[in-house]
Design an enzyme around this catalytic site. Sequence first.
Site, PDB file in Angstrom:
ATOM      1  N   ARG A 225       0.756  -1.266   0.046  1.00 54.70           N
ATOM      2  CA  ARG A 225      -0.026  -0.092  -0.041  1.00 54.70           C
ATOM      3  C   ARG A 225       0.736   1.280   0.011  1.00 54.70           C
ATOM      4  O   ARG A 225       1.861   1.267   0.587  1.00 54.70           O
ATOM      5  CB  ARG A 225      -0.991   0.111   1.405  1.00 54.70           C
ATOM      6  CG  ARG A 225      -2.005  -1.116   1.276  1.00 54.70           C
ATOM      7  CD  ARG A 225      -3.083  -0.701   0.302  1.00 54.70           C
ATOM      8  NE  ARG A 225      -4.228  -1.410   0.205  1.00 54.70           N
ATOM      9  CZ  ARG A 225      -4.399  -2.593  -0.730  1.00 54.70           C
ATOM     10  NH1 ARG A 225      -3.709  -2.617  -1.571  1.00 54.70           N
ATOM     11  NH2 ARG A 225      -5.272  -3.240  -0.498  1.00 54.70           N
ATOM     12  N   HIS A 273      -1.319   0.731  -9.588  1.00 56.48           N
ATOM     13  CA  HIS A 273      -1.779  -0.226  -8.887  1.00 56.48           C
ATOM     14  C   HIS A 273      -2.719  -1.186  -9.661  1.00 56.48           C
ATOM     15  O   HIS A 273      -3.870  -1.184  -9.705  1.00 56.48           O
ATOM     16  CB  HIS A 273      -2.958   0.637  -7.779  1.00 56.48           C
ATOM     17  CG  HIS A 273      -3.285  -0.261  -6.845  1.00 56.48           C
ATOM     18  ND1 HIS A 273      -3.866   0.388  -5.662  1.00 56.48           N
ATOM     19  CD2 HIS A 273      -3.565  -1.593  -6.528  1.00 56.48           C
ATOM     20  CE1 HIS A 273      -4.183  -0.720  -4.718  1.00 56.48           C
ATOM     21  NE2 HIS A 273      -4.002  -1.959  -5.379  1.00 56.48           N
TER      22      HIS A 273
HETATM   23  P1  NDP Z   1      -1.516 -12.122   4.056  1.00 58.54           P
HETATM   24  O1  NDP Z   1      -2.380 -11.755   5.212  1.00 58.54           O
HETATM   25  O2  NDP Z   1      -1.637 -13.408   3.313  1.00 58.54           O
HETATM   26  O3  NDP Z   1       0.065 -12.003   4.241  1.00 58.54           O
HETATM   27  C1  NDP Z   1       0.594 -10.897   5.289  1.00 58.54           C
HETATM   28  C2  NDP Z   1       2.071 -11.071   5.535  1.00 58.54           C
HETATM   29  O4  NDP Z   1       2.522  -9.867   6.032  1.00 58.54           O
HETATM   30  C3  NDP Z   1       2.087 -12.256   6.503  1.00 58.54           C
HETATM   31  O5  NDP Z   1       3.182 -13.056   6.320  1.00 58.54           O
HETATM   32  C4  NDP Z   1       2.255 -11.541   7.824  1.00 58.54           C
HETATM   33  O6  NDP Z   1       2.748 -12.292   8.785  1.00 58.54           O
HETATM   34  C5  NDP Z   1       3.057 -10.318   7.444  1.00 58.54           C
HETATM   35  N1  NDP Z   1       2.785  -9.270   8.391  1.00 58.54           N
HETATM   36  C6  NDP Z   1       1.431  -8.675   8.694  1.00 58.54           C
HETATM   37  N2  NDP Z   1       1.768  -7.707   9.714  1.00 58.54           N
HETATM   38  C7  NDP Z   1       3.296  -7.671  10.010  1.00 58.54           C
HETATM   39  C8  NDP Z   1       4.163  -7.050  10.827  1.00 58.54           C
HETATM   40  N3  NDP Z   1       3.655  -5.842  11.660  1.00 58.54           N
HETATM   41  N4  NDP Z   1       5.367  -7.272  10.780  1.00 58.54           N
HETATM   42  C9  NDP Z   1       5.949  -8.409  10.053  1.00 58.54           C
HETATM   43  N5  NDP Z   1       5.124  -9.059   9.134  1.00 58.54           N
HETATM   44  C10 NDP Z   1       3.874  -8.784   9.215  1.00 58.54           C
HETATM   45  O7  NDP Z   1      -1.594 -11.062   2.854  1.00 58.54           O
HETATM   46  P2  NDP Z   1      -1.606 -11.235   1.439  1.00 58.54           P
HETATM   47  O8  NDP Z   1      -0.097 -11.792   0.972  1.00 58.54           O
HETATM   48  O9  NDP Z   1      -2.505 -11.995   0.782  1.00 58.54           O
HETATM   49  O10 NDP Z   1      -1.551  -9.546   0.893  1.00 58.54           O
HETATM   50  C11 NDP Z   1      -0.573  -8.858   1.241  1.00 58.54           C
HETATM   51  C12 NDP Z   1      -0.974  -7.349   0.923  1.00 58.54           C
HETATM   52  O11 NDP Z   1      -0.601  -7.146  -0.584  1.00 58.54           O
HETATM   53  C13 NDP Z   1      -2.416  -7.012   1.043  1.00 58.54           C
HETATM   54  O12 NDP Z   1      -2.913  -6.690   2.305  1.00 58.54           O
HETATM   55  C14 NDP Z   1      -2.746  -5.758   0.099  1.00 58.54           C
HETATM   56  O13 NDP Z   1      -2.487  -4.679   0.792  1.00 58.54           O
HETATM   57  C15 NDP Z   1      -1.542  -5.962  -1.081  1.00 58.54           C
HETATM   58  N6  NDP Z   1      -1.985  -6.237  -2.305  1.00 58.54           N
HETATM   59  C16 NDP Z   1      -1.669  -5.423  -3.322  1.00 58.54           C
HETATM   60  C17 NDP Z   1      -2.256  -5.670  -4.535  1.00 58.54           C
HETATM   61  C18 NDP Z   1      -1.714  -4.766  -5.661  1.00 58.54           C
HETATM   62  O14 NDP Z   1      -2.301  -4.653  -6.871  1.00 58.54           O
HETATM   63  N7  NDP Z   1      -0.731  -4.071  -5.627  1.00 58.54           N
HETATM   64  C19 NDP Z   1      -3.043  -6.840  -4.742  1.00 58.54           C
HETATM   65  C20 NDP Z   1      -3.391  -7.538  -3.744  1.00 58.54           C
HETATM   66  C21 NDP Z   1      -2.950  -7.324  -2.562  1.00 58.54           C
HETATM   67  P3  NDP Z   1       2.315 -13.766   9.411  1.00 58.54           P
HETATM   68  O15 NDP Z   1       2.455 -14.568   8.423  1.00 58.54           O
HETATM   69  O16 NDP Z   1       3.413 -14.029  10.575  1.00 58.54           O
HETATM   70  O17 NDP Z   1       0.855 -13.475   9.930  1.00 58.54           O
HETATM   71  C1  OXD Z   2      -6.015  -5.766  -3.326  1.00 58.17           C
HETATM   72  C2  OXD Z   2      -5.406  -4.581  -4.094  1.00 58.17           C
HETATM   73  O1  OXD Z   2      -5.848  -5.526  -1.996  1.00 58.17           O
HETATM   74  O2  OXD Z   2      -6.002  -4.769  -5.511  1.00 58.17           O
HETATM   75  O3  OXD Z   2      -6.610  -6.442  -3.617  1.00 58.17           O
HETATM   76  O4  OXD Z   2      -4.557  -3.862  -3.807  1.00 58.17           O
END
Ligand code: NDP
Ligand code: OXD
Length: 310
Positions: A225, A273
């Site tokens: 983000r 994005h």
């Molecule tokens: P997940 O919830 O599957 O994974 C999140 C990861 O981040 C986990 O490994 C989690 O740790 C880690 N995490 C969360 N908080 C912390 C912290 N404070 N310190 C260290 N690690 C942390 O999410 P996704 O992989 O599905 O998606 C990630 C993000 O990608 C979404 O939230 C979105 O913002 C972004 N996104 C962007 C897109 C785009 O088009 N640019 C499209 C889709 C998503 P743990 O494993 O220990 O819980």
């Molecule tokens: C999502 C994104 O969170 O598109 O799916 O960023």
Amino acid sequence: MAVMLLKPAKAAADAWLARFADAAPDLEVRVWPELGDEAEIDYAFIWDPPPGLLAKLPRLKGVFSLGAGADHLFRDPDLPRGLPLTRVVDPSMTARVTEHGLTLVLHLHRNMAAYGAAQRRGEWAPEPQPRAQDRPVGILGLGVLGGDLARRCADLGFPVAGWSRTAKHLDGIDCFHGAEGLVPFLARSQILVCLLPLTPETDRIMDAALFAGLPKGAMVVNLGRGKHLATEDLVAALESGHLAHAALDVFEPEPLPAESPLWAHPKVTITPHVAGVTDPDAVVAQVLENIRRIEAGEPVLHPVDRDLGY
Ligand code: NDP
Ligand code: OXD
């Protein structure tokens, strides 16, 4: 039973309505702001709801994020408590985000920005070709998306590490976690990719202190983000030469304003994005399954933990 559909940004509302009509002809889908009687809405399938809207729906039984991220839901201080919250987890979205992540990692690794600039000058200017095995990649976030990108980068020969909140084990990936894991993780990451969710803990995580922990000449990719990044710190680190390049897909705000210094910065690559899109076919099925589960009193698929914020 009625579902509110709100701001399906990456596919027209008509496309979603057609998929719902095919898959569940008896389900009434009302597109915000044409909600009719708000007391008839059972479920909300939404992106970035106006604050206070959900609190006005007395029959609401579940809130489904239209994307993988759920941070947009928490921007509403009146988000009703006690309702199941879900997000998108879908192999086709994972594949697209991984494709975009690989594209940007390779763009940086092979110095494609320099070739673009040389082409515009009409100059034949070969760049050095470091080996993938000599270019450690680090992924902030080892969840659904970060974990997949980590594996695919490793398949290409990059030494890959990932950083998460809790301890993880992924074959072939060096896993770090927590505050104590961040320093050694950064110190070995020449290309750093952010695929974290936006939470109070990760807001502006990519700031001057984090950049200082990366090796000189490191490059960053932000797919998470816009608010993960302290833009002014990034520009300073690029201008001091500590960072060599940044490839950014997400911004705060979006669209990126015309006056942003990022647009014309020679060391910044911008995509609007587009890393992942929500696929109506796969995701309508998830929404319908979650409605079935909530109606049957079963746990939902892909829940969002309100306390963790993701
Ligand atoms: P997940 O919830 O599957 O994974 C999140 C990861 O981040 C986990 O490994 C989690 O740790 C880690 N995490 C969360 N908080 C912390 C912290 N404070 N310190 C260290 N690690 C942390 O999410 P996704 O992989 O599905 O998606 C990630 C993000 O990608 C979404 O939230 C979105 O913002 C972004 N996104 C962007 C897109 C785009 O088009 N640019 C499209 C889709 C998503 P743990 O494993 O220990 O819980
Ligand atoms: C999502 C994104 O969170 O598109 O799916 O960023």
